[in-house]
Design a protein around this motif. Sequence first.
Motif, PDB file in Angstrom:
ATOM      1  N   CYS A  27       0.513  -0.908   0.269  1.00  0.00           N
ATOM      2  CA  CYS A  27       0.146  -0.121   0.104  1.00  0.00           C
ATOM      3  C   CYS A  27       0.681   1.373   0.119  1.00  0.00           C
ATOM      4  CB  CYS A  27      -0.946   0.317   1.645  1.00  0.00           C
ATOM      5  SG  CYS A  27      -2.313  -0.718   0.561  1.00  0.00           S
ATOM      6  N   GLY A  28       1.930   1.416   1.093  1.00  0.00           N
ATOM      7  CA  GLY A  28       2.916   2.582   0.699  1.00  0.00           C
ATOM      8  C   GLY A  28       3.672   2.491  -0.517  1.00  0.00           C
ATOM      9  N   ALA A  29       3.776   1.703  -1.069  1.00  0.00           N
ATOM     10  CA  ALA A  29       4.723   1.646  -2.774  1.00  0.00           C
ATOM     11  C   ALA A  29       3.725   1.654  -3.519  1.00  0.00           C
ATOM     12  CB  ALA A  29       5.110   0.154  -3.032  1.00  0.00           C
ATOM     13  N   VAL A  30       2.425   1.678  -3.425  1.00  0.00           N
ATOM     14  CA  VAL A  30       1.356   1.905  -4.407  1.00  0.00           C
ATOM     15  C   VAL A  30       1.511   3.587  -4.375  1.00  0.00           C
ATOM     16  CG1 VAL A  30      -0.988   1.428  -5.149  1.00  0.00           C
ATOM     17  CG2 VAL A  30       0.403  -0.306  -4.538  1.00  0.00           C
ATOM     18  N   GLY A  31       1.202   3.826  -2.927  1.00  0.00           N
ATOM     19  CA  GLY A  31       0.583   4.993  -2.781  1.00  0.00           C
ATOM     20  C   GLY A  31       1.422   6.125  -2.937  1.00  0.00           C
ATOM     21  N   GLN A  32       2.388   5.691  -3.241  1.00  0.00           N
ATOM     22  CA  GLN A  32       3.530   6.995  -3.424  1.00  0.00           C
ATOM     23  C   GLN A  32       3.827   6.782  -4.882  1.00  0.00           C
ATOM     24  OE1 GLN A  32       7.931   6.271  -1.860  1.00  0.00           O
ATOM     25  NE2 GLN A  32       7.082   5.263   0.267  1.00  0.00           N
ATOM     26  N   ASN A  33       3.246   5.637  -5.323  1.00  0.00           N
ATOM     27  CA  ASN A  33       3.130   5.733  -6.598  1.00  0.00           C
ATOM     28  C   ASN A  33       2.370   7.070  -7.284  1.00  0.00           C
ATOM     29  OD1 ASN A  33       3.285   4.520  -9.624  1.00  0.00           O
ATOM     30  ND2 ASN A  33       1.689   4.604  -9.065  1.00  0.00           N
ATOM     31  N   PHE A  34       1.342   6.955  -6.860  1.00  0.00           N
ATOM     32  CA  PHE A  34       0.301   7.493  -7.319  1.00  0.00           C
ATOM     33  C   PHE A  34       0.413   9.410  -6.815  1.00  0.00           C
ATOM     34  CE2 PHE A  34      -2.122   4.031  -7.800  1.00  0.00           C
ATOM     35  CZ  PHE A  34      -2.404   4.376  -8.929  1.00  0.00           C
ATOM     36  N   ILE A  35       1.426   9.145  -5.427  1.00  0.00           N
ATOM     37  CA  ILE A  35       1.915  11.109  -5.015  1.00  0.00           C
ATOM     38  C   ILE A  35       2.596  11.324  -5.518  1.00  0.00           C
ATOM     39  CG2 ILE A  35       2.737  11.713  -3.886  1.00  0.00           C
ATOM     40  CD1 ILE A  35       1.884  10.582  -1.852  1.00  0.00           C
ATOM     41  N   PHE A  36       3.725  10.438  -6.664  1.00  0.00           N
ATOM     42  CA  PHE A  36       4.577  11.777  -7.160  1.00  0.00           C
ATOM     43  C   PHE A  36       3.436  11.814  -8.979  1.00  0.00           C
ATOM     44  CE2 PHE A  36       8.542   8.798  -5.247  1.00  0.00           C
ATOM     45  CZ  PHE A  36       8.564   9.512  -4.836  1.00  0.00           C
ATOM     46  N   MET A  37       3.018  10.749  -9.439  1.00  0.00           N
ATOM     47  CA  MET A  37       2.044  11.458 -10.734  1.00  0.00           C
ATOM     48  C   MET A  37       1.192  12.495 -10.081  1.00  0.00           C
ATOM     49  SD  MET A  37      -0.722   8.505 -12.085  1.00  0.00           S
ATOM     50  CE  MET A  37      -0.037   7.235 -12.674  1.00  0.00           C
ATOM     51  N   THR A  38       0.819  12.680  -9.292  1.00  0.00           N
ATOM     52  CA  THR A  38      -0.195  13.948  -9.232  1.00  0.00           C
ATOM     53  C   THR A  38       1.039  15.114  -9.001  1.00  0.00           C
ATOM     54  OG1 THR A  38      -1.787  12.617  -7.095  1.00  0.00           O
ATOM     55  CG2 THR A  38      -1.810  14.825  -7.349  1.00  0.00           C
ATOM     56  N   ILE A  39       1.861  14.863  -8.493  1.00  0.00           N
ATOM     57  CA  ILE A  39       2.482  16.095  -7.830  1.00  0.00           C
ATOM     58  C   ILE A  39       3.749  16.439  -9.475  1.00  0.00           C
ATOM     59  CG2 ILE A  39       5.066  17.003  -7.450  1.00  0.00           C
ATOM     60  CD1 ILE A  39       4.468  15.147  -4.778  1.00  0.00           C
ATOM     61  N   SER A  40       3.836  15.239 -10.144  1.00  0.00           N
ATOM     62  CA  SER A  40       4.148  15.948 -12.037  1.00  0.00           C
ATOM     63  C   SER A  40       3.313  16.191 -12.658  1.00  0.00           C
ATOM     64  CB  SER A  40       5.111  14.664 -12.833  1.00  0.00           C
ATOM     65  OG  SER A  40       3.783  13.352 -12.632  1.00  0.00           O
ATOM     66  N   ASN A  41       1.754  16.005 -12.646  1.00  0.00           N
ATOM     67  CA  ASN A  41       0.635  16.188 -13.347  1.00  0.00           C
ATOM     68  C   ASN A  41      -0.520  17.383 -13.066  1.00  0.00           C
ATOM     69  OD1 ASN A  41       0.437  13.983 -16.306  1.00  0.00           O
ATOM     70  ND2 ASN A  41       1.049  13.424 -14.279  1.00  0.00           N
ATOM     71  N   PHE A  42      -0.463  18.029 -11.605  1.00  0.00           N
ATOM     72  CA  PHE A  42      -0.766  18.486 -11.088  1.00  0.00           C
ATOM     73  C   PHE A  42      -0.322  19.748 -10.230  1.00  0.00           C
ATOM     74  CE2 PHE A  42      -3.368  15.064 -12.203  1.00  0.00           C
ATOM     75  CZ  PHE A  42      -4.659  15.258 -13.844  1.00  0.00           C
ATOM     76  N   GLY A  43       0.770  18.974  -9.846  1.00  0.00           N
ATOM     77  CA  GLY A  43       1.468  20.334  -8.478  1.00  0.00           C
ATOM     78  C   GLY A  43       1.299  19.695  -7.239  1.00  0.00           C
ATOM     79  N   SER A  44       2.118  20.397  -6.108  1.00  0.00           N
ATOM     80  CA  SER A  44       2.095  19.617  -5.136  1.00  0.00           C
ATOM     81  C   SER A  44       0.445  20.513  -4.036  1.00  0.00           C
ATOM     82  CB  SER A  44       3.218  20.512  -4.352  1.00  0.00           C
ATOM     83  OG  SER A  44       3.242  21.892  -4.621  1.00  0.00           O
ATOM     84  N   LEU A  45       0.221  21.222  -4.613  1.00  0.00           N
ATOM     85  CA  LEU A  45      -1.215  22.111  -3.867  1.00  0.00           C
ATOM     86  C   LEU A  45      -2.145  20.836  -3.957  1.00  0.00           C
ATOM     87  CD1 LEU A  45      -2.582  24.362  -2.606  1.00  0.00           C
ATOM     88  CD2 LEU A  45      -3.044  25.577  -4.658  1.00  0.00           C
ATOM     89  N   ALA A  46      -2.487  19.852  -5.368  1.00  0.00           N
ATOM     90  CA  ALA A  46      -3.227  19.158  -5.103  1.00  0.00           C
ATOM     91  C   ALA A  46      -2.731  18.377  -5.033  1.00  0.00           C
ATOM     92  CB  ALA A  46      -3.240  18.630  -6.704  1.00  0.00           C
ATOM     93  N   ASN A  47      -1.594  18.121  -4.517  1.00  0.00           N
ATOM     94  CA  ASN A  47      -1.428  16.925  -4.008  1.00  0.00           C
ATOM     95  C   ASN A  47      -1.697  16.803  -2.319  1.00  0.00           C
ATOM     96  OD1 ASN A  47      -0.079  14.358  -3.568  1.00  0.00           O
ATOM     97  ND2 ASN A  47       1.241  15.516  -2.490  1.00  0.00           N
TER      98      ASN A  47
END
Length: 332
Positions: free
Chosen positions: A253-273
């Motif tokens: 769960c931790g590994a998958v969650g980090q994957n989606f966090i990196f995807m969110t930051i790279s596409n929508f920015g840190s504020l969205a994350n």
Amino acid sequence: MEVQGSGFRRILLLALCISGIWSAYIYQGVLQETLSTKRFGPDEKRFEHLAFLNLAQSVVCLIWSYIMIMLWSNAGNGGAPWWTYWSAGITNTIGPAMGIEALKYISYPAQVLAKSSKMIPVMLMGTLLYGIRYTFPEYICSFLVAGGVSIFALLKTSSKTISKLAHPNAPLGYALCSLNLAFDGFTNATQDSIASRYPKTEAWDIMLGMNLWGTIYNMIYMFGLPQGIGFEAIQFCKLHPEAAWDILKYCLCGAVGQNFIFMTISNFGSLANTTITTTRKFVSIVVSSVMSGNPLSSKQWICVSMVFGGLSYQIYLKWRKLQRVEKKKQKS
């Protein structure tokens, strides 16, 4: 892993990121609470070696990040060398371990609330050490978060919740969470420094470097020192396979969650994350209260609302600041 495309595709991607972060970390929270409170097997023994979760998480995330780099990374050479993460790896090993150990002494909702107050030590250190002046709305946010956490800590916890804790001790539990926040602050500052010195460093490189050192330090602590609990934890998992399975799911769960966090930051920015992860924490408290049998009183729910009201206002202030910066860029 940045995705370009139409507005509809970006909406679908955002929905995927939200569902990925929420499902991974909410379920991880359930597993974390289970491992800290459940009695396993016919002998009804608790899993007392919660720090072992950090080692397991580091190993799984190390393997995961290596696979992701092989599949997706386009950076090539020029990223930060692996040895640059040694100091951040120390605090990233100690800090989360303290946060997990806190679950022996305080409930999961209390731990989530305490760890949500990261802005308080940041503002305090910024004012005392660097003379940074914050705006009145920022102090309002800090007051709401600090007040909510403090009142929650002073209110009486239900006997049902206390009975599930291994060693109920609220002052010690909150102290461990405070130390967790302090170490996290150093970790984040060091990561930012590395990223600024090596601009070609990708998120997966940071994840690999951090978890490499985390694995090394945890292995030394768990198996190399006389007081190490690594062998005891492995023996417990052999005798209680259900606990071993929960630990594996926790790490994935931790590994998958980090994957989606990196995807969110790279596409929508840190504020969205930040918005997604903040709302996730609130939902985690609700899930813990409803599904895991940690009932909260009406006064405690008011404290929870104060904390997340302050965090939501902070997100709004960041959004307004970004809007002003974008308008200045358009004018210039």
